[in-house]
Design a protein around this motif. Structure first.
Motif, mmCIF file in Angstrom:
data_model
loop_
_atom_site.group_PDB
_atom_site.id
_atom_site.type_symbol
_atom_site.label_atom_id
_atom_site.label_comp_id
_atom_site.label_asym_id
_atom_site.label_seq_id
_atom_site.Cartn_x
_atom_site.Cartn_y
_atom_site.Cartn_z
ATOM 1 N N ARG A 211 25.340 -0.027 -38.614
ATOM 2 C CA ARG A 211 25.144 1.235 -37.817
ATOM 3 C C ARG A 211 26.507 2.090 -37.947
ATOM 4 O O ARG A 211 26.270 3.097 -37.843
ATOM 5 C CB ARG A 211 24.585 1.052 -36.401
ATOM 6 N N VAL A 212 27.521 1.257 -37.824
ATOM 7 C CA VAL A 212 28.769 1.810 -37.701
ATOM 8 C C VAL A 212 29.300 2.390 -38.961
ATOM 9 O O VAL A 212 29.554 3.593 -39.190
ATOM 10 C CB VAL A 212 30.043 0.912 -37.315
ATOM 11 N N GLU A 213 29.058 1.621 -40.083
ATOM 12 C CA GLU A 213 29.332 1.931 -41.407
ATOM 13 C C GLU A 213 28.409 3.631 -41.798
ATOM 14 O O GLU A 213 28.923 4.219 -42.384
ATOM 15 C CB GLU A 213 29.193 1.106 -42.536
ATOM 16 N N ASN A 214 27.263 3.267 -41.139
ATOM 17 C CA ASN A 214 26.261 4.683 -41.778
ATOM 18 C C ASN A 214 26.490 5.666 -40.715
ATOM 19 O O ASN A 214 25.811 6.708 -40.849
ATOM 20 C CB ASN A 214 24.868 4.072 -41.960
ATOM 21 N N GLY A 215 27.210 5.633 -39.675
ATOM 22 C CA GLY A 215 27.407 6.416 -38.697
ATOM 23 C C GLY A 215 25.857 6.781 -37.645
ATOM 24 O O GLY A 215 25.960 7.870 -37.481
ATOM 25 N N LYS A 216 25.229 5.762 -37.571
ATOM 26 C CA LYS A 216 24.176 5.704 -36.938
ATOM 27 C C LYS A 216 24.248 5.682 -35.327
ATOM 28 O O LYS A 216 25.223 4.757 -34.912
ATOM 29 C CB LYS A 216 23.179 4.955 -37.435
ATOM 30 N N CYS A 217 23.426 6.060 -34.537
ATOM 31 C CA CYS A 217 23.536 5.821 -33.089
ATOM 32 C C CYS A 217 22.381 6.087 -32.579
ATOM 33 O O CYS A 217 21.683 7.099 -33.095
ATOM 34 C CB CYS A 217 24.833 6.798 -32.416
ATOM 35 N N PHE A 218 22.043 5.662 -31.349
ATOM 36 C CA PHE A 218 20.779 5.872 -30.518
ATOM 37 C C PHE A 218 20.804 7.344 -29.711
ATOM 38 O O PHE A 218 19.937 8.018 -29.622
ATOM 39 C CB PHE A 218 20.554 4.735 -29.463
ATOM 40 N N PHE A 232 32.909 8.182 -34.159
ATOM 41 C CA PHE A 232 33.163 6.596 -34.414
ATOM 42 C C PHE A 232 33.252 6.383 -35.828
ATOM 43 O O PHE A 232 32.702 6.694 -36.678
ATOM 44 C CB PHE A 232 32.278 5.603 -33.332
ATOM 45 N N SER A 233 33.919 5.368 -36.137
ATOM 46 C CA SER A 233 34.034 4.887 -37.356
ATOM 47 C C SER A 233 34.544 3.301 -37.422
ATOM 48 O O SER A 233 35.089 2.597 -36.470
ATOM 49 C CB SER A 233 34.699 5.452 -38.413
ATOM 50 N N ALA A 234 34.626 2.837 -38.650
ATOM 51 C CA ALA A 234 35.308 1.245 -38.675
ATOM 52 C C ALA A 234 36.805 1.698 -38.719
ATOM 53 O O ALA A 234 37.300 2.741 -38.775
ATOM 54 C CB ALA A 234 35.020 0.605 -40.085
ATOM 55 N N PRO A 235 37.669 0.499 -38.122
ATOM 56 C CA PRO A 235 39.062 0.786 -37.818
ATOM 57 C C PRO A 235 39.681 1.408 -38.989
ATOM 58 O O PRO A 235 39.681 0.773 -39.954
ATOM 59 C CB PRO A 235 39.416 -0.656 -37.319
#
Length: 310
Positions: A211-218, A232-235
């Motif tokens: 989800r973080v890599e694809n930029g997904k969020c609820f 947000f993204s990976a560090p």
């Protein structure tokens, strides 16, 4: 012995604390496990099935087994994520009318961001362990037009002519924001003791990473208040925390018991049998841009229960 590690470039995924024995004799396996337990300070529930044949040989294992039976242990994975935005407001609870922000995000706000990205309340919860400030703290003030009253829904339903005259109730209030912010959030993804048996930390961690890599969020995460959009993204490993140290004083930790999964009953005719708020604080100290957050069950957390500080 070894451990399963989900580690991508940028330390997006953390270490999953589940242990696998190597082809060695029972005695050496026990010694290695004890050393690792002392280093990590945590005992995990599936450790004992691997060493139970020789449980009585070492006294320290009896104490660990008692801890396991009392549900002190938990299975978790370390996660890390970068968040940033143009503005942020982490409102202090003592600023009621004209809102003033903390200079850094609270663990409660960080937990809200992680829940927006990925959340399964029945199966796991987040516990913030560290907050890194990656850009200098710059405050700004904004004067906003607001109204003094809120709409009373029950009156509006009963009286069709009910309304609030915004021209008469309008007022200006000054709010303090932080601008051009960038933070790195470190947390534990903790599997609940009563989680479904089919669920495991590896699966939850893999889903979080995807989800973080694809930029997904609820839903769109926010840096405190809703008008402060959060990205947000990976560090980004090319960025380092700021070289600034400061005692930030007593800061809000959370307004709920993070281990409790009972939802609040906010209905007007509710039976008040749902979950309850539990405000907690801690002494925040920033050292070279890094804020270490104490564990929720540690003595460093100040919790208000039944109007009494514990």
């Amino acid at each position: 012995m070894g451990s399963t590690i989900y580690n991508r470039p940028g330390i997006l995924g953390g270490e999953v604390h589940r242990y696998h024995p190597m082809p060695e004799d029972e005695e050496s396996k026990i010694i290695q496990k004890i050393v690792l337990i002392k280093e990590n300070g945590t005992v995990f529930r599936f450790l004992f099935s691997q060493i139970s044949p020789v449980f009585g040989k070492i006294p320290i294992l009896k104490e660990m087994e008692e801890r396991r039976k009392s549900n002190v242990m938990s299975e978790y994975a370390n996660i890390c994520i970068d968040v940033w935005g143009d503005f942020a407001m982490f409102t202090r609870p003592d600023s009621r009318v004209e809102r003033v922000t903390y200079p850094v995000p609270t663990p409660s706000a960080c937990r809200g961001i992680l829940n927006a990205v990925y959340s399964k309340p029945i199966e796991f919860y987040y516990e913030i362990t560290q907050i890194d400030v990656m850009k200098p703290i710059r405050l700004m003030t904004v004067r906003r037009n607001e109204v003094k009253k809120k709409t009373n829904v029950s009156k509006a339903v009963k009286n069709k002519g009910y309304f609030i005259n915004s021209a008469e109730e309008r007022t200006q209030r000054v709010c303090t924001y932080i601008r051009d912010v960038y933070y790195r959030i470190h947390a534990k993804l903790v599997l609940r003791d009563d989680a479904p048996k089919t669920m495991n930390v590896e699966r939850l961690l893999a889903q979080f990473n995807r989800r973080v890599e694809n930029g997904k969020c609820f839903y769109q995460p926010a840096l405190g208040t809703r008008e402060c959009m959060c990205y947000f993204s990976a560090p980004d490993m090319d960025m380092e925390p700021i070289d600034d140290s400061e005692n930030l004083g007593v800061m809000l930790y959370d307004v709920f018991d993070i281990r409790n999964n009972i939802p609040l009953d906010t209905s007007p005719n509710g039976k008040k049998t749902g979950g309850k708020t539990q405000v907690s604080f801690f002494n925040a100290v920033m050292e070279h841009g890094v804020i270490h957050v104490p564990a929720f069950d540690s003595n460093e957390i100040l919790i208000r229960r039944n109007q009494v500080h514990v």
